[in-house]
Design an enzyme around this catalytic site. Structure first.
Site, PDB file in Angstrom:
ATOM      1  N   GLU A 163       0.846  -1.192   0.000  1.00 54.80           N
ATOM      2  CA  GLU A 163       0.000   0.000   0.000  1.00 54.80           C
ATOM      3  C   GLU A 163       0.879   1.238   0.000  1.00 54.80           C
ATOM      4  O   GLU A 163       1.875   1.305   0.730  1.00 54.80           O
ATOM      5  CB  GLU A 163      -0.905   0.009   1.239  1.00 54.80           C
ATOM      6  N   GLU A 168      -2.241  11.394   3.707  1.00 55.89           N
ATOM      7  CA  GLU A 168      -3.214  11.174   4.765  1.00 55.89           C
ATOM      8  C   GLU A 168      -3.262  12.428   5.631  1.00 55.89           C
ATOM      9  O   GLU A 168      -2.255  13.112   5.817  1.00 55.89           O
ATOM     10  CB  GLU A 168      -2.835   9.971   5.632  1.00 55.89           C
TER      11      GLU A 168
END
Length: 276
Positions: A163, A168
């Site tokens: 990933e 974020e």
């Protein structure tokens, strides 16, 4: 002595040329646009480019104890005035036999690629408990309900599939952005492959979030300023499962500590571009 100015000038030319060469060599080789969405349409998102991932995992909650539903409704995802609006809302919503008090959207790109540069110009939502992300997963992830799993590619469980978190942001840490890489050796709450910094006005102004990914490393930056590089010395299945196609995801997750006064906030995306 009269030759010194000439010699000095010649040296300056060589030095300048060397500096220019060095600068050019550091420029990304990914300069061919291979996929993009400029969000020039109006209304629903382009279904030839995006898939709404809405299917709840087993147990009825999204991973990490999230408390929202992801929907395919215009209320949560729409294009207007050249921008994608991905909206998190406080509302009671019943879906798949589960009642939740918040909705949002989770998009999968129908495009996947190996190595390249991703650029996303975006404004982020606000609110303690909001967790917007722009990220990537290997299309071989075995995740029921994901677009590529539905196409028959799901063979590998997370985090072994790999990933890449381009961006974020947690509403409880307003203006701090983070990038991370999850693998079999570094994942979830124990992820160590991570970096970030404070960016002023991430929710009031557009910023360009960028990933450059080649066979050796990943470089993460905002507005052209690098904040993290992932380049493991030893590359194996546990540290570098990044040798095959990954696809893009956009979502706003809602965490259990959501501010009770939260009503609605959006991730506003100007464009997404992929270069190779």
């Amino acid at each position: 002595m009269r030759f010194l100015p000439v010699l000095f000038f010649s040296f300056l030319l060589v030095f300048t040329s060397s500096c220019k060469k060095s600068k050019n060599e550091s420029v990304s080789s990914f300069d061919t646009l291979v996929w993009s969405d400029e969000f020039d349409n109006s209304g629903a998102i382009d279904s030839t480019k995006w898939f709404h991932q809405t299917q709840l995992p087993a147990g009825g909650d999204w991973y990490g104890g999230l408390i929202n539903h992801y929907t395919n409704r215009l209320e949560n995802t729409f294009v207007k005035d050249g921008f994608l609006n991905l909206v998190a809302k406080k509302e009671v919503f019943n879906d798949q036999g589960e009642i939740k008090n918040y909705t949002s959207a989770r998009l999968n790109s129908k495009f996947a690629f190996t190595y390249g540069k991703v650029e996303v110009r975006v404004k982020l939502p606000t609110g303690i408990g909001t967790w917007p992300a722009i990220w990537m997963l290997n299309k071989n992830i075995d995740e029921p309900g994901a677009y590529w799993e539905k196409q028959g590619y799901g063979t590998t469980y997370w985090p072994v599939c790999g990933e890449i978190d381009i961006l974020e942001h947690w509403g409880g840490k307003q203006n701090r952005i983070q990038s991370a890489v999850h693998t079999g050796s570094s994942a979830g709450d124990d992820v160590v492959n991570v970096g970030g910094r404070i960016i002023e006005n991430v929710s009031n102004e557009f910023h360009i979030y960028e990933l450059e990914w080649d066979e050796n490393k990943m470089i993460f930056s905002v507005d052209g300023i690098e904040h993290y590089t992932y380049k493991p010395e030893i590359k194996n299945a546990d540290t570098w499962p990044f040798t095959s196609d990954q696809y893009l995801l956009l979502n706003i997750a809602i965490e259990p500590d959501i501010d009770p006064s939260f009503e609605e906030s959006a991730m506003v995306v100007d464009y997404i571009r992929v270069y190779q």
